[in-house]
Design an enzyme around this catalytic site. Sequence first.
Site, PDB file in Angstrom:
ATOM      1  N   LYS A  67       0.856  -1.185   0.000  1.00  0.00           N
ATOM      2  CA  LYS A  67       0.000   0.000   0.000  1.00  0.00           C
ATOM      3  C   LYS A  67       0.892   1.236   0.000  1.00  0.00           C
ATOM      4  O   LYS A  67       1.828   1.352   0.812  1.00  0.00           O
ATOM      5  CB  LYS A  67      -0.889  -0.025   1.243  1.00  0.00           C
ATOM      6  CG  LYS A  67      -2.187   0.723   1.114  1.00  0.00           C
ATOM      7  CD  LYS A  67      -3.073   0.365   2.296  1.00  0.00           C
ATOM      8  CE  LYS A  67      -4.332   1.194   2.318  1.00  0.00           C
ATOM      9  NZ  LYS A  67      -5.065   0.991   3.572  1.00  0.00           N
TER      10      LYS A  67
HETATM   11  O1  G3P Z   1      -7.456   1.897   5.377  1.00  0.00           O
HETATM   12  C1  G3P Z   1      -8.027   3.024   4.817  1.00  0.00           C
HETATM   13  C2  G3P Z   1      -9.319   3.362   5.432  1.00  0.00           C
HETATM   14  O2  G3P Z   1     -10.361   2.546   5.095  1.00  0.00           O
HETATM   15  C3  G3P Z   1      -9.463   4.479   6.366  1.00  0.00           C
HETATM   16  O3  G3P Z   1     -10.709   4.578   6.986  1.00  0.00           O
HETATM   17  O4  G3P Z   1     -12.249   5.301   8.757  1.00  0.00           O
HETATM   18  O5  G3P Z   1      -9.810   5.879   8.904  1.00  0.00           O
HETATM   19  O6  G3P Z   1     -11.294   7.003   7.247  1.00  0.00           O
HETATM   20  P1  G3P Z   1     -11.020   5.762   8.035  1.00  0.00           P
END
Ligand code: G3P
Length: 217
Positions: A83
């Site tokens: 990633k």
């Molecule tokens: O891993 C990326 C992701 O899905 C982040 O989610 O909830 O931290 O915006 P969030």
Amino acid sequence: MQLFLDTTDTAVLKDLAATGLVDGVTTNPSLIAKSGRPMLEVIAEICDLVEGPVSAEVAAVEAAAMLAEGRKLAGVAANVVVKVPLTREGLIATAEFAREGIQTNVTLCFSAAQALLAAKAGATFVSPFIGRLDDHGADGMGLITEIRAIYDNYDFDTEILAASIRNPAHVTAAALAGADCATIPPGVFADLFKHPLTEKGLEQFMSDWAKTGQSIL
Ligand code: G3P
């Protein structure tokens, strides 16, 4: 549509993976920090639990260092996807990973222009952050629709991985908009099974069945 779990909690992952419905896992530096465990150990354990893609994020910001970190992460297991942040340096690294046959997930995507560049760099997955865009007053799902149209116009193979999912409605909207995959926090994943009418209907069926005094076995 492939459904991934956005987690580093291996107990929760084991439980949900038992349903056979978890196609892969995504992680990020915040989730690694939350686990309180060494990154390589967690990633290796997750890769043992699921056969599908497991995203492990680089921590470097310069392409050369991202490449070194990414090669190490890719060495942990065959299903590791490296990633990489959607930056100029990240896309330089993405193109090199593509040449080396290392799969990538280009993350922190907030615009269709960024997604176009990720596809041109040869990203395996691009991760538009739906919830964070909505929080920001923008239209997260609209971004998925735009990226879908652009990728279809030019037959890009990069898969759209809807990320930053906050609720079940995000999952269905991403599916309707043509996302190839969604990465879902465990709580939201568990909610996908539920509907109040399913619970109510089942209760009724069970109570009527009990009245028959029958047994199928
Ligand atoms: O891993 C990326 C992701 O899905 C982040 O989610 O909830 O931290 O915006 P969030």
